[in-house]
Motif scaffolding. Structure first.
Motif, PDB file in Angstrom:
ATOM      1  N   ASP A 174       0.835  -1.195   0.118  1.00 22.71           N
ATOM      2  CA  ASP A 174       0.013  -0.114   0.103  1.00 22.71           C
ATOM      3  C   ASP A 174       0.897   1.241  -0.056  1.00 22.71           C
ATOM      4  N   PRO A 175       1.236   1.784  -1.214  1.00 23.31           N
ATOM      5  CA  PRO A 175       2.186   3.183  -1.249  1.00 23.31           C
ATOM      6  C   PRO A 175       1.627   4.212  -0.532  1.00 23.31           C
ATOM      7  N   ASP A 176       0.302   4.142   0.032  1.00 24.50           N
ATOM      8  CA  ASP A 176      -0.069   5.463   0.928  1.00 24.50           C
ATOM      9  C   ASP A 176      -0.430   4.964   2.244  1.00 24.50           C
ATOM     10  N   ALA A 177       0.358   3.904   2.622  1.00 24.40           N
ATOM     11  CA  ALA A 177       0.061   3.153   4.153  1.00 24.40           C
ATOM     12  C   ALA A 177       0.554   4.387   5.058  1.00 24.40           C
ATOM     13  N   VAL A 178       0.029   4.115   6.293  1.00 26.64           N
ATOM     14  CA  VAL A 178       0.490   4.789   7.400  1.00 26.64           C
ATOM     15  C   VAL A 178       0.392   3.497   8.468  1.00 26.64           C
ATOM     16  N   MET A 179       1.458   3.371   8.938  1.00 25.10           N
ATOM     17  CA  MET A 179       1.443   1.916   9.995  1.00 25.10           C
ATOM     18  C   MET A 179       1.637   2.339  11.466  1.00 25.10           C
ATOM     19  N   GLY A 180       1.111   1.774  12.346  1.00 25.41           N
ATOM     20  CA  GLY A 180       1.294   1.937  13.949  1.00 25.41           C
ATOM     21  C   GLY A 180       1.629   0.576  14.461  1.00 25.41           C
ATOM     22  N   SER A 181       2.447   0.572  15.102  1.00 26.43           N
ATOM     23  CA  SER A 181       3.072  -0.513  15.921  1.00 26.43           C
ATOM     24  C   SER A 181       2.703  -0.479  17.398  1.00 26.43           C
ATOM     25  N   PHE A 182       1.836  -1.624  17.738  1.00 30.12           N
ATOM     26  CA  PHE A 182       1.092  -1.595  19.123  1.00 30.12           C
ATOM     27  C   PHE A 182       1.396  -2.879  19.553  1.00 30.12           C
ATOM     28  N   ALA A 183       2.208  -2.983  20.606  1.00 33.09           N
ATOM     29  CA  ALA A 183       2.590  -4.093  21.295  1.00 33.09           C
ATOM     30  C   ALA A 183       1.472  -5.355  21.606  1.00 33.09           C
ATOM     31  N   ALA A 184       1.746  -6.670  21.454  1.00 34.48           N
ATOM     32  CA  ALA A 184       0.565  -7.308  21.792  1.00 34.48           C
ATOM     33  C   ALA A 184       0.133  -7.589  23.342  1.00 34.48           C
ATOM     34  N   ASP A 185       0.893  -7.084  24.223  1.00 38.84           N
ATOM     35  CA  ASP A 185       0.747  -7.509  25.706  1.00 38.84           C
ATOM     36  C   ASP A 185       0.563  -6.247  26.622  1.00 38.84           C
ATOM     37  N   HIS A 186      -0.001  -5.047  25.932  1.00 37.87           N
ATOM     38  CA  HIS A 186      -0.191  -4.060  26.791  1.00 37.87           C
ATOM     39  C   HIS A 186      -1.710  -3.906  27.253  1.00 37.87           C
ATOM     40  N   VAL A 187      -2.246  -3.291  28.396  1.00 35.04           N
ATOM     41  CA  VAL A 187      -3.390  -3.207  28.873  1.00 35.04           C
ATOM     42  C   VAL A 187      -3.796  -1.524  28.760  1.00 35.04           C
ATOM     43  N   ILE A 188      -5.201  -1.368  28.082  1.00 35.31           N
ATOM     44  CA  ILE A 188      -5.492   0.094  27.998  1.00 35.31           C
ATOM     45  C   ILE A 188      -6.729  -0.029  28.469  1.00 35.31           C
ATOM     46  N   THR A 189      -7.144   1.019  29.339  1.00 36.67           N
ATOM     47  CA  THR A 189      -8.535   1.071  29.917  1.00 36.67           C
ATOM     48  C   THR A 189      -9.511   1.931  29.209  1.00 36.67           C
ATOM     49  N   ASP A 190      -8.970   3.271  28.678  1.00 31.74           N
ATOM     50  CA  ASP A 190      -9.636   3.998  28.180  1.00 31.74           C
ATOM     51  C   ASP A 190      -9.741   3.917  26.447  1.00 31.74           C
ATOM     52  N   LEU A 191     -10.546   3.160  25.943  1.00 27.80           N
ATOM     53  CA  LEU A 191     -10.178   2.927  24.525  1.00 27.80           C
ATOM     54  C   LEU A 191     -10.668   4.182  23.695  1.00 27.80           C
ATOM     55  N   GLN A 192     -11.530   4.950  23.808  1.00 30.81           N
ATOM     56  CA  GLN A 192     -11.893   5.968  23.088  1.00 30.81           C
ATOM     57  C   GLN A 192     -10.706   7.189  23.129  1.00 30.81           C
ATOM     58  N   ALA A 193     -10.055   7.242  24.328  1.00 28.22           N
ATOM     59  CA  ALA A 193      -8.986   8.138  24.345  1.00 28.22           C
ATOM     60  C   ALA A 193      -7.838   7.732  23.726  1.00 28.22           C
ATOM     61  N   PHE A 194      -7.545   6.397  23.693  1.00 32.33           N
ATOM     62  CA  PHE A 194      -6.402   5.649  22.945  1.00 32.33           C
ATOM     63  C   PHE A 194      -6.632   5.917  21.363  1.00 32.33           C
ATOM     64  N   ARG A 195      -7.947   5.633  21.063  1.00 34.81           N
ATOM     65  CA  ARG A 195      -8.096   5.995  19.440  1.00 34.81           C
ATOM     66  C   ARG A 195      -7.921   7.265  19.155  1.00 34.81           C
ATOM     67  N   THR A 196      -8.333   8.263  19.942  1.00 35.63           N
ATOM     68  CA  THR A 196      -7.975   9.696  19.574  1.00 35.63           C
ATOM     69  C   THR A 196      -6.629   9.957  19.536  1.00 35.63           C
ATOM     70  N   ALA A 197      -5.813   9.625  20.424  1.00 38.96           N
ATOM     71  CA  ALA A 197      -4.346   9.521  20.444  1.00 38.96           C
ATOM     72  C   ALA A 197      -3.692   9.086  19.071  1.00 38.96           C
ATOM     73  N   ALA A 198      -4.129   7.905  18.738  1.00 35.66           N
ATOM     74  CA  ALA A 198      -3.724   7.254  17.505  1.00 35.66           C
ATOM     75  C   ALA A 198      -4.105   8.099  16.456  1.00 35.66           C
ATOM     76  N   ALA A 199      -5.263   8.361  16.153  1.00 38.48           N
ATOM     77  CA  ALA A 199      -5.880   9.276  14.972  1.00 38.48           C
ATOM     78  C   ALA A 199      -4.744  10.604  14.888  1.00 38.48           C
ATOM     79  N   GLY A 200      -4.585  11.073  16.124  1.00 38.93           N
ATOM     80  CA  GLY A 200      -3.590  12.273  16.079  1.00 38.93           C
ATOM     81  C   GLY A 200      -2.180  11.726  15.494  1.00 38.93           C
ATOM     82  N   ALA A 201      -1.816  10.818  15.886  1.00 34.15           N
ATOM     83  CA  ALA A 201      -0.499  10.211  15.681  1.00 34.15           C
ATOM     84  C   ALA A 201      -0.435   9.988  14.034  1.00 34.15           C
ATOM     85  N   VAL A 202      -1.583   9.496  13.585  1.00 37.47           N
ATOM     86  CA  VAL A 202      -1.627   9.026  12.102  1.00 37.47           C
ATOM     87  C   VAL A 202      -1.587  10.489  11.277  1.00 37.47           C
ATOM     88  N   ALA A 203      -2.120  11.586  11.844  1.00 41.82           N
ATOM     89  CA  ALA A 203      -2.251  12.596  11.192  1.00 41.82           C
ATOM     90  C   ALA A 203      -0.684  13.180  11.196  1.00 41.82           C
TER      91      ALA A 203
END
Length: 360
Positions: free
Chosen positions: A109-138
């Motif tokens: 995918d020539p237009d790809a942006v990739m995010g590396s996220f470890a398989a063994d982490h625990v995150i409790t506030d999913l919406q806040a995580f997704r907001t931060a991830a979206a900011g990182a993608v931008a």
């Protein structure tokens, strides 16, 4: 997607490696911690990682894991096409695993942006995580190597830290990374927290080509080898053992930060990597003094506190012990304290030295 529309051309890479030696005998080489349900939710750590990434990426995922664990990963992630689970012939640390995923995505995918996220982490506030991830993608679309810096809520000595610089003009909500610093002493950690440093969770978001080009500046042969495997996957078994064994932080992130090419997006979403039984007890602790992971009916406690993991079917009785850790499995029993939880890895090392590596 039900919770959030996925981000165009955003791919999630899940490195699933490591033995979790501080969680022995619960975590073993053949059954590492990401394959276990350590939160009592009914989902293993890698399944929970998959669950929180799906709303962002849909089916655009690559999991990179050891050959010995591939079948278990495929079984646990049964909604993911098994061709998306890439097996490493041997452990070469995170740069090789994440770099291989980058090389594959660079071609796919020539237009790809990739995010590396470890398989063994625990995150409790999913919406806040997704907001931060979206900011990182931008920010990554603007050409930055981006990390998500976790809000440091206490002076942790088991995590690395990020020294946060000025806001970036071309990446809204992102800041320059002055440097990455290693795990500190308690005194230094307190200063870091007071000065606004953030925890380094090893979450990196970027264009695949950016990552590989940064690697090529440090080690051109390494980057060329990864790209060569992506061109001809049949060479994987031959080339893989020749790759350097180095973490992505040391291979790319630290030198790139020194050159002013790394951005950080702040995140506050309840994060932990469950590095030992003390952090697991903190994560699970409820109203009772003694925390149990597993079948509570198997544990009897009298004036005791700490963590018990009953995993053999036997009754575990604890009387008059404070801050204890007891992990009972069919072939090994661990008894230690929350204070000494970091030292469990020494037992694993001793067993290997004694020729009992099969127990680790």
């Amino acid at each position: 997607m039900s919770e959030q529309t996925d981000l165009d051309h955003f791919w999630a890479v899940i490195p699933a490696g490591g033995a979790g030696t501080r969680l022995w005998p619960l975590s073993r080489q053949e059954s590492p911690k990401f394959l276990h349900d350590l939160t009592g939710t009914g989902r293993t750590l890698i399944q929970a990682t998959y669950d929180r990434l799906v709303p962002l990426v849909g089916d655009r995922m690559l999991v990179v894991t050891g050959q010995a664990h591939r079948a278990a990963v495929v079984e646990q992630l049964d909604a993911l096409d098994e061709t998306a689970v890439v097996a490493e012939p041997s452990a070469r640390d995170s740069m090789a695993a994440i770099g291989l995923a980058a090389a594959l995505l660079e071609r796919r995918d020539p237009d790809a942006v990739m995010g590396s996220f470890a398989a063994d982490h625990v995150i409790t506030d999913l919406q806040a995580f997704r907001t931060a991830a979206a900011g990182a993608v931008a920010a990554a679309r603007a050409g930055w190597l981006v990390t998500i810096g976790i809000e440091a809520t206490y002076a942790a000595t088991g995590f690395g830290y990020i020294n946060v610089g000025a806001a970036l003009a071309d990446a809204r909500g992102a800041f320059a990374v002055r440097e990455f610093v290693e795990k500190p002493t308690v005194e230094v950690a307190r200063r870091y927290v007071a000065e606004g440093y953030r925890w380094n969770a090893g979450m990196f978001v970027c264009r695949p080509t950016v990552l590989l080009d940064l690697l090529a500046e440090q080690d051109p042969d390494f980057a060329a080898a990864l790209r060569g495997i992506a061109v001809d996957p049949s060479t994987l078994a031959e080339v893989w053992p020749t790759l350097p064994k180095i973490a992505v932080d040391h291979a790319v992130a630290e030198p790139a930060a020194a050159a002013g090419r790394v951005a950080v997006v702040p995140g506050a979403f309840g994060w932990d990597d469950i590095g030992d039984f003390a952090s697991l007890e903190t994560l699970l602790a409820g109203e009772d003094d003694l925390t149990v992971l597993g079948e509570a009916d198997l544990v009897r406690s009298v004036e005791s506190s700490g963590l018990v993991v009953p995993g053999s079917g036997r009754i575990v009785a604890v009387v008059g012990l404070e801050g204890v850790v007891i992990v009972d499995t069919p072939d090994a029993v661990l008894i230690t304290t929350l204070e000494r939880a970091q030292d469990v890895k020494a037992v694993v090392a001793a067993l290997k030295q004694d020729g009992r590596g099969h127990l680790t």
